[in-house]
Write a protein that holds these residues in place. Structure first.
Motif, PDB file in Angstrom:
ATOM      1  N   THR A  83       0.961   4.179  -2.937  1.00 39.95           N
ATOM      2  CA  THR A  83       0.770   5.597  -2.618  1.00 39.95           C
ATOM      3  C   THR A  83       1.924   6.436  -3.160  1.00 39.95           C
ATOM      4  O   THR A  83       1.709   7.494  -3.776  1.00 39.95           O
ATOM      5  CB  THR A  83       0.653   5.792  -1.098  1.00 39.95           C
ATOM      6  OG1 THR A  83      -0.394   4.964  -0.586  1.00 39.95           O
ATOM      7  CG2 THR A  83       0.363   7.243  -0.761  1.00 39.95           C
ATOM      8  N   GLN A 101      -3.167   1.551   7.823  1.00 36.90           N
ATOM      9  CA  GLN A 101      -1.937   1.766   7.060  1.00 36.90           C
ATOM     10  C   GLN A 101      -0.915   2.494   7.911  1.00 36.90           C
ATOM     11  O   GLN A 101       0.278   2.177   7.883  1.00 36.90           O
ATOM     12  CB  GLN A 101      -2.214   2.555   5.776  1.00 36.90           C
ATOM     13  CG  GLN A 101      -0.971   2.698   4.895  1.00 36.90           C
ATOM     14  CD  GLN A 101      -1.222   3.496   3.623  1.00 36.90           C
ATOM     15  OE1 GLN A 101      -2.316   4.027   3.406  1.00 36.90           O
ATOM     16  NE2 GLN A 101      -0.197   3.606   2.780  1.00 36.90           N
ATOM     17  N   LEU A 129      -5.903   5.243  -5.478  1.00 36.06           N
ATOM     18  CA  LEU A 129      -5.974   4.244  -4.409  1.00 36.06           C
ATOM     19  C   LEU A 129      -7.288   3.485  -4.463  1.00 36.06           C
ATOM     20  O   LEU A 129      -7.326   2.263  -4.277  1.00 36.06           O
ATOM     21  CB  LEU A 129      -5.803   4.921  -3.050  1.00 36.06           C
ATOM     22  CG  LEU A 129      -4.396   5.421  -2.711  1.00 36.06           C
ATOM     23  CD1 LEU A 129      -4.424   6.260  -1.435  1.00 36.06           C
ATOM     24  CD2 LEU A 129      -3.427   4.247  -2.539  1.00 36.06           C
ATOM     25  N   GLN A 181      -8.922   3.681   2.786  1.00 34.95           N
ATOM     26  CA  GLN A 181      -7.792   4.613   2.845  1.00 34.95           C
ATOM     27  C   GLN A 181      -8.065   5.684   3.887  1.00 34.95           C
ATOM     28  O   GLN A 181      -9.172   6.230   3.974  1.00 34.95           O
ATOM     29  CB  GLN A 181      -7.515   5.230   1.483  1.00 34.95           C
ATOM     30  CG  GLN A 181      -8.721   5.872   0.806  1.00 34.95           C
ATOM     31  CD  GLN A 181      -8.344   6.556  -0.493  1.00 34.95           C
ATOM     32  OE1 GLN A 181      -7.612   7.551  -0.511  1.00 34.95           O
ATOM     33  NE2 GLN A 181      -8.860   6.024  -1.598  1.00 34.95           N
ATOM     34  N   TYR A 196      -8.170   0.179  -2.520  1.00 33.37           N
ATOM     35  CA  TYR A 196      -8.189   0.846  -1.214  1.00 33.37           C
ATOM     36  C   TYR A 196      -9.341   1.857  -1.248  1.00 33.37           C
ATOM     37  O   TYR A 196      -9.165   3.008  -1.617  1.00 33.37           O
ATOM     38  CB  TYR A 196      -6.857   1.552  -0.946  1.00 33.37           C
ATOM     39  CG  TYR A 196      -5.663   0.627  -1.001  1.00 33.37           C
ATOM     40  CD1 TYR A 196      -5.266  -0.110   0.107  1.00 33.37           C
ATOM     41  CD2 TYR A 196      -4.919   0.498  -2.175  1.00 33.37           C
ATOM     42  CE1 TYR A 196      -4.175  -0.956   0.060  1.00 33.37           C
ATOM     43  CE2 TYR A 196      -3.820  -0.349  -2.236  1.00 33.37           C
ATOM     44  CZ  TYR A 196      -3.456  -1.074  -1.123  1.00 33.37           C
ATOM     45  OH  TYR A 196      -2.368  -1.912  -1.181  1.00 33.37           O
ATOM     46  N   SER A 243      -6.063   9.763  -4.248  1.00 32.21           N
ATOM     47  CA  SER A 243      -7.178   9.050  -3.622  1.00 32.21           C
ATOM     48  C   SER A 243      -7.994   8.270  -4.652  1.00 32.21           C
ATOM     49  O   SER A 243      -8.420   7.143  -4.392  1.00 32.21           O
ATOM     50  CB  SER A 243      -8.083  10.022  -2.868  1.00 32.21           C
ATOM     51  OG  SER A 243      -7.454  10.465  -1.690  1.00 32.21           O
ATOM     52  N   ALA A 287      -0.228   8.585   6.292  1.00 34.94           N
ATOM     53  CA  ALA A 287      -1.314   7.611   6.425  1.00 34.94           C
ATOM     54  C   ALA A 287      -1.689   7.497   7.890  1.00 34.94           C
ATOM     55  O   ALA A 287      -0.841   7.647   8.779  1.00 34.94           O
ATOM     56  CB  ALA A 287      -0.873   6.246   5.899  1.00 34.94           C
ATOM     57  N   GLN A 321      -2.386  -3.387   7.670  1.00 36.90           N
ATOM     58  CA  GLN A 321      -3.367  -3.649   6.624  1.00 36.90           C
ATOM     59  C   GLN A 321      -3.488  -5.145   6.356  1.00 36.90           C
ATOM     60  O   GLN A 321      -2.510  -5.891   6.441  1.00 36.90           O
ATOM     61  CB  GLN A 321      -3.002  -2.912   5.339  1.00 36.90           C
ATOM     62  CG  GLN A 321      -3.224  -1.403   5.422  1.00 36.90           C
ATOM     63  CD  GLN A 321      -3.014  -0.717   4.097  1.00 36.90           C
ATOM     64  OE1 GLN A 321      -2.001  -0.930   3.425  1.00 36.90           O
ATOM     65  NE2 GLN A 321      -3.950   0.144   3.704  1.00 36.90           N
ATOM     66  N   ASN A 364      -5.911   9.075   5.082  1.00 33.88           N
ATOM     67  CA  ASN A 364      -4.691   9.824   4.802  1.00 33.88           C
ATOM     68  C   ASN A 364      -4.915  11.315   4.977  1.00 33.88           C
ATOM     69  O   ASN A 364      -6.057  11.785   5.098  1.00 33.88           O
ATOM     70  CB  ASN A 364      -4.185   9.517   3.386  1.00 33.88           C
ATOM     71  CG  ASN A 364      -5.297   9.583   2.353  1.00 33.88           C
ATOM     72  OD1 ASN A 364      -5.904  10.632   2.139  1.00 33.88           O
ATOM     73  ND2 ASN A 364      -5.568   8.459   1.685  1.00 33.88           N
ATOM     74  N   MET A 395      -9.664  11.763   4.507  1.00 39.49           N
ATOM     75  CA  MET A 395      -8.763  11.694   3.362  1.00 39.49           C
ATOM     76  C   MET A 395      -8.265  13.093   3.015  1.00 39.49           C
ATOM     77  O   MET A 395      -8.918  14.097   3.335  1.00 39.49           O
ATOM     78  CB  MET A 395      -9.466  11.077   2.148  1.00 39.49           C
ATOM     79  CG  MET A 395      -9.958   9.656   2.337  1.00 39.49           C
ATOM     80  SD  MET A 395     -10.732   8.991   0.843  1.00 39.49           S
ATOM     81  CE  MET A 395     -12.161  10.063   0.704  1.00 39.49           C
ATOM     82  N   GLY A 422       0.813  -1.211   0.000  1.00 34.78           N
ATOM     83  CA  GLY A 422       0.000   0.000   0.000  1.00 34.78           C
ATOM     84  C   GLY A 422       0.847   1.262   0.000  1.00 34.78           C
ATOM     85  O   GLY A 422       0.527   2.250  -0.680  1.00 34.78           O
TER      86      GLY A 422
END
Length: 607
Positions: A317, A343, A383, A354, A388, A380, A339, A348, A356, A396, A313
């Motif tokens: 990213t 994560q 992901l 996700q 994710y 995003s 993150a 994970q 972040n 996010m 992951g």
């Protein structure tokens, strides 16, 4: 053993795994067993007592209670309990008493360990509840059941070679089992079509029974990868059918072996680093379930598995950030992508959303947000495309609230600590798991230690965080042992995430806050809390062992689903476990609940 030998032998032969023992081994076990009788209400053993071995209920009912005297399960005939070295080196974290007049068999610890060392079926049955922290298995040591392709293609003997060839084409496989009355009668491979059908000019209506390899050598699901390798080399074959009591269960091919050797987190990360498009990335992240299942099958500890899955992951990213910069140009001010959530903790699994945020340099000006909003959306969206999925709580960097200059982030943390309302507790819980992924690390350096120091000095904030951490409780019930969902999509299951690992994650976060500990990973936090004296040595050992078992069970559940072509989730039916496994899992949940009780009462230690 004395009296009642015949009756006890008959009883053991009806209980797995004792029914798998040879007559000679069973005689030895019979000599080792002790028969114990308890009247209703009499204790069998007390909390923290040195256990004598493994108990097996012949008749009656036994109540298992936690350190607070609360009954967590009621066990009946054929249930095992006792030998729980998992939790406190032979000492019990629970107590047991006879609810009704009960007859038990006690297998001494030394006899139990000898059977574990010498009897494969016996060890397989009990070992799953005793995950090892050291050592891993390579391909040769993997079980055939973890290597084989399940639900193999099959057909009856009268099937025409033309129909069989079409089945192979449509399924995109290289072999088909020929099954007669549930028994594997033969196997047909693509090579057979070349050397036996095409080369000899046989008509398409020729039955497969005329060209198949009859009564092929096979292995069982519990054999090892080394057995497969040996059979392929000795017999110069590329397909090994797997049978169980004659029934066709699966097949292992040279491709399966190559796939298990070639696919690893490191290989996937290497491919991700060179991906040119989001579409390429999605192709690589589709391999994550397979990598997870393979890591579990090879015996990796749960924290190693989740670390390696999280590494993938992280790599995705970082690659998306590089793609975004290539498209958008250089950033107007330095930034740091971080993150949080699983994560951030490097935990994970096969099911991850996700979480972040973006820390921006204090030179940030409002007009710069056009760039960073576009960067956040690109990453995003990428992901999400890679599996994710978007955070349901909108935690996010696409949310402007979580895309701010460093000075704003300092205000966020100080405000949450100063006024710990419900939202502040929730946000602080998420943000205490922050971990930098890519960008200018100086934007985070010192902030974590500064925030931990500020928060730990505020007793009201700590108290609110403790209360918030107790909202997730282990799934224990009074009578059946586990509090399962009573209705809905997940009826008769327990949630191994929110009621399994999350209560320990929450405890680890509180210990980190109390001890000003910087690790974000839960297991690392528990170890650091032990070393710093935040929790006692015995409390730490019990909780770490309990966490290991719960997290291990969760990963095995997901690996099992992946292996059978299902989408992994966190909802497991306790009935899928053996009685012994359920007993261990109950004990682990009792430890977690006890530690929650201790921290809720301000003690924070166990033992």
């Amino acid at each position: 053993m004395g009296h009642d030998l015949t009756g006890i032998r008959s009883f053991l032969q009806s209980v797995h795994p004792y029914d798998s023992l040879s007559e000679d081994t069973l005689d030895t076990v019979l000599d080792g067993f002790q028969i114990l009788n308890f009247p209703a209400g009499e204790p069998i053993y007390d909390l923290d007592e040195q256990l004598a071995g493994l108990y097996l209920i012949v008749s009656g009912e036994v109540a298992i209670t936690d350190p607070n005297g609360v009954q967590v399960s009621a066990l009946g005939p054929r249930n095992s309990f006792g030998e729980r070295g998992l939790l406190r080196e032979g000492r019990s974290v629970t107590a047991a008493r006879a609810r009704t007049e009960s007859k038990l068999l006690l297998l001494p610890a030394d006899v139990f360990e000898r059977l574990m060392d010498k009897e494969r079926a016996f060890a397989r049955y009990f070992d799953r509840a005793r995950p090892k922290r050291a050592g891993t298995a390579d391909l040769a040591e993997m079980r055939v059941s973890d290597l084989m392709a399940p639900n193999p293609l099959s057909c009856p003997p009268e099937t025409s070679v033309q129909a069989a060839a079409a089945m192979l084409r449509d399924a995109r496989v290289s072999s088909i089992g020929v099954v007669e009355d549930t028994r594997l009668a033969g196997i047909l491979t693509t090579r057979d079509f070349t050397t036996k059908v095409l080369a000899e000019g046989l008509p398409g209506e020729t039955p497969v029974s005329q060209v198949m390899t009859r009564d092929p050598h096979s292995l069982g699901p519990n054999d090892l990868g080394s057995d497969v390798l040996q059979m392929m080399l000795e017999r110069k074959i590329g397909h090994v059918p797997i049978t169980d009591s004659g029934r066709f269960k699966g097949i292992v091919t040279q491709t399966d072996l190559t796939r298990h050797q070639a696919i690893s987190s490191a290989v996937v990360i290497g491919d991700i680093a060179h991906a040119e498009t989001v579409e390429e990335l999605t192709g690589y992240t589709k391999l994550i379930p397979q990598v997870l299942a393979q890591l579990v099958a090879t015996g990796k500890p749960h924290d190693v598995v989740t670390r390696l899955i999280t590494d993938i992951g992280d790599a995705v990213t970082r690659r998306l950030l590089k793609m975004a910069e290539d498209e958008l140009g250089a950033p107007p001010v330095p930034y740091l992508w971080l993150a949080c959530g699983s994560q951030g903790r490097r935990e994970q699994t096969g099911v991850s959303d996700q979480d972040n945020c973006l820390f921006l340099h204090d030179d940030f000006r409002p007009e710069h947000d056009t760039y960073f909003a576009a960067l956040a959306k690109f990453v995003s969206d990428g992901l999400d495309a890679c599996g994710y999925f978007y955070c349901p709580g909108d935690m996010m960097a696409t949310n402007p609230r979580w895309r701010q200059p460093l000075r704003v982030w300092r205000d966020y943390f100080s405000g949450w600590v100063a006024k710990p309302d419900n939202e502040a507790q929730m946000l602080a819980s998420v943000m205490f798991d922050l971990r930098p992924i890519s960008g200018d690390d100086d934007l985070f350096t010192g902030l974590q230690a500064e925030t931990l120091a500020m928060a730990s000095r505020n007793s009201i904030f700590v108290g609110h965080m403790v209360s918030n951490s107790l909202k997730h409780v282990p799934p224990l019930s009074l009578l059946r042992g586990f509090a399962t969902f009573r209705s809905g999509e997940h009826k008769n299951t327990i949630d191994l995430k929110h009621n399994g690992v999350v209560p320990v994650v929450d405890l680890g976060r509180i210990y980190a806050l109390q001890g000003r500990l910087e690790p974000a990973n839960t297991r690392a936090r528990l170890l650091a809390a032990r070393d710093r004296g935040v929790i006692s040595e015995t409390g730490a050992k019990d909780l770490i062992d309990a966490y290991d078992l719960i997290a291990h069970t969760r990963l095995e559940h997901q690996a099992h689903q992946i292996k059978h072509g299902q989408k992994p989730d966190n909802f497991m039916a306790p009935t899928s476990l053996s009685d012994f496994e359920r007993g261990h899992l109950r004990d682990a949940f009792v430890v977690v609940r006890t530690m929650q009780s201790a921290i809720g009462q301000g003690r924070g230690t166990l033992g």
